[in-house]
Write a protein that holds these residues in place. Structure first.
Motif, PDB file in Angstrom:
ATOM      1  N   UNK A   1      -8.397  21.658   2.428  1.00 54.14           N
ATOM      2  CA  UNK A   1      -6.970  21.945   2.575  1.00 54.14           C
ATOM      3  C   UNK A   1      -6.123  21.154   1.580  1.00 54.14           C
ATOM      4  N   UNK A   2      -6.595  19.960   1.197  1.00 47.27           N
ATOM      5  CA  UNK A   2      -5.841  19.137   0.246  1.00 47.27           C
ATOM      6  C   UNK A   2      -5.667  19.866  -1.081  1.00 47.27           C
ATOM      7  N   UNK A   3      -6.722  20.507  -1.537  1.00 44.45           N
ATOM      8  CA  UNK A   3      -6.650  21.270  -2.789  1.00 44.45           C
ATOM      9  C   UNK A   3      -5.835  22.543  -2.611  1.00 44.45           C
ATOM     10  N   UNK A   4      -6.027  23.207  -1.475  1.00 42.38           N
ATOM     11  CA  UNK A   4      -5.353  24.480  -1.259  1.00 42.38           C
ATOM     12  C   UNK A   4      -3.834  24.324  -1.209  1.00 42.38           C
ATOM     13  N   UNK A   5      -3.329  23.280  -0.548  1.00 47.37           N
ATOM     14  CA  UNK A   5      -1.879  23.145  -0.394  1.00 47.37           C
ATOM     15  C   UNK A   5      -1.210  22.834  -1.729  1.00 47.37           C
TER      16      UNK A   5
ATOM     17  N   UNK B   1       1.979  15.199   0.209  1.00 50.19           N
ATOM     18  CA  UNK B   1       1.912  13.841  -0.352  1.00 50.19           C
ATOM     19  C   UNK B   1       0.508  13.261  -0.215  1.00 50.19           C
ATOM     20  N   UNK B   2      -0.040  13.333   0.994  1.00 52.62           N
ATOM     21  CA  UNK B   2      -1.361  12.771   1.225  1.00 52.62           C
ATOM     22  C   UNK B   2      -2.420  13.495   0.408  1.00 52.62           C
ATOM     23  N   UNK B   3      -2.253  14.807   0.239  1.00 54.73           N
ATOM     24  CA  UNK B   3      -3.191  15.584  -0.558  1.00 54.73           C
ATOM     25  C   UNK B   3      -3.163  15.124  -2.006  1.00 54.73           C
ATOM     26  N   UNK B   4      -1.959  14.950  -2.558  1.00 60.63           N
ATOM     27  CA  UNK B   4      -1.821  14.499  -3.940  1.00 60.63           C
ATOM     28  C   UNK B   4      -2.416  13.107  -4.126  1.00 60.63           C
ATOM     29  N   UNK B   5      -2.189  12.226  -3.149  1.00 59.47           N
ATOM     30  CA  UNK B   5      -2.740  10.874  -3.229  1.00 59.47           C
ATOM     31  C   UNK B   5      -4.264  10.902  -3.201  1.00 59.47           C
TER      32      UNK B   5
ATOM     33  N   UNK C   1      -5.088  18.069  12.732  1.00 64.13           N
ATOM     34  CA  UNK C   1      -5.931  17.884  11.552  1.00 64.13           C
ATOM     35  C   UNK C   1      -5.462  18.773  10.412  1.00 64.13           C
ATOM     36  N   UNK C   2      -5.149  20.035  10.722  1.00 68.11           N
ATOM     37  CA  UNK C   2      -4.676  20.954   9.690  1.00 68.11           C
ATOM     38  C   UNK C   2      -3.384  20.434   9.068  1.00 68.11           C
ATOM     39  N   UNK C   3      -2.459  19.987   9.902  1.00 68.94           N
ATOM     40  CA  UNK C   3      -1.181  19.476   9.405  1.00 68.94           C
ATOM     41  C   UNK C   3      -1.396  18.235   8.533  1.00 68.94           C
ATOM     42  N   UNK C   4      -2.245  17.316   9.005  1.00 71.08           N
ATOM     43  CA  UNK C   4      -2.495  16.076   8.269  1.00 71.08           C
ATOM     44  C   UNK C   4      -3.195  16.358   6.944  1.00 71.08           C
ATOM     45  N   UNK C   5      -4.240  17.173   6.985  1.00 71.62           N
ATOM     46  CA  UNK C   5      -5.036  17.428   5.790  1.00 71.62           C
ATOM     47  C   UNK C   5      -4.301  18.281   4.762  1.00 71.62           C
TER      48      UNK C   5
ATOM     49  N   UNK D   1       0.829  -1.209   0.000  1.00 68.66           N
ATOM     50  CA  UNK D   1       0.000   0.000   0.000  1.00 68.66           C
ATOM     51  C   UNK D   1       0.862   1.256   0.000  1.00 68.66           C
ATOM     52  N   UNK D   2       1.941   1.245   0.778  1.00 66.87           N
ATOM     53  CA  UNK D   2       2.840   2.396   0.810  1.00 66.87           C
ATOM     54  C   UNK D   2       3.520   2.593  -0.545  1.00 66.87           C
ATOM     55  N   UNK D   3       3.945   1.484  -1.157  1.00 63.92           N
ATOM     56  CA  UNK D   3       4.597   1.555  -2.466  1.00 63.92           C
ATOM     57  C   UNK D   3       3.613   2.035  -3.529  1.00 63.92           C
ATOM     58  N   UNK D   4       2.404   1.494  -3.510  1.00 68.51           N
ATOM     59  CA  UNK D   4       1.394   1.895  -4.482  1.00 68.51           C
ATOM     60  C   UNK D   4       1.037   3.374  -4.323  1.00 68.51           C
ATOM     61  N   UNK D   5       0.918   3.826  -3.077  1.00 67.27           N
ATOM     62  CA  UNK D   5       0.604   5.241  -2.830  1.00 67.27           C
ATOM     63  C   UNK D   5       1.667   6.141  -3.448  1.00 67.27           C
ATOM     64  N   UNK D   6       2.939   5.774  -3.246  1.00 69.54           N
ATOM     65  CA  UNK D   6       4.041   6.560  -3.808  1.00 69.54           C
ATOM     66  C   UNK D   6       3.981   6.565  -5.334  1.00 69.54           C
TER      67      UNK D   6
END
Length: 203
Positions: free
Chosen positions: A170-174, A110-114, A102-106, A23-28
């Protein structure tokens, strides 16, 4: 509401670790190459295992996406279970205190792009869309249930939708604004959450 934790055997732990490795490899790969550009060969290379080994755990890239979403859901369920277990008069403050995390995570790039890559695939693939919608329904239900049954708030569904929209955006904004000042947003989010979690909505 509380999640039962099953004690895993050594073999189950190794299998779970292998699944997480895939899952980590696929996400990357999804972030780097896009969903369609990330073939199983690339995922296998990133995971340092054979393609056949990956198919031992996941039958398709769709199954991998489903597992990525499920993994996120499991973490969210655990967080809501922790909140639900608190005394009612402590829940709002606990949620507000979590605003920084939550702000930091969202807003993690990387997570936003995924997440946006998976959402883009959902526009083309009804099966992926159904997976995301089921995930969202589960999280909304848990969130709204806390606001309604533990905090006694009216319009719990609407409050939930607003908070999820604010944090989810936030995912779109960053990605549009990499220089986004998180430290400036955190107190504003906390203020908004205080109003939504403590004050009655206007009729």
């Amino acid at each position: 509401m509380q999640k039962a934790h099953k004690t895993m055997t050594g073999a189950e732990k190794r299998r779970e670790a292998r699944r997480d490795q895939v899952l980590d490899a696929a996400s990357a790969c999804f972030v780097e190459h896009g969903f369609h550009g990330a073939g199983m060969a690339k995922v296998a290379k990133k995971a340092q295992m054979s393609v056949g080994h990956i198919y031992h755990y996941f039958e398709s890239k769709e199954a991998i996406i489903a597992a990525i979403v499920d993994r996120e859901s499991e973490l969210a369920v655990e967080r809501f279970a922790e909140l639900y277990a608190l005394p009612s008069d402590e829940i709002a403050a606990a949620m507000i205190n979590r605003a920084e995390d939550i702000v930091v995570t969202k807003s993690d790039a990387f997570q936003s792009a995924l997440n946006l890559e998976i959402q883009a695939e959902a526009q083309r693939n009804p099966h992926i869309a159904a997976i995301l919608q089921e995930h969202d329904k589960k999280i909304r239900g848990l969130f709204s249930n806390i606001l309604n049954t533990k905090l006694g708030l009216t319009d719990a569904d609407a409050r939930t939708e607003l908070l999820m929209s604010l944090f989810g955006g936030l995912a779109s904004r960053v990605l549009r604004n990499p220089g986004l000042k998180r430290e400036k947003l955190i107190p504003l989010f906390q203020s908004l959450m205080h109003n939504l979690l403590n004050e009655p909505a206007n009729a």
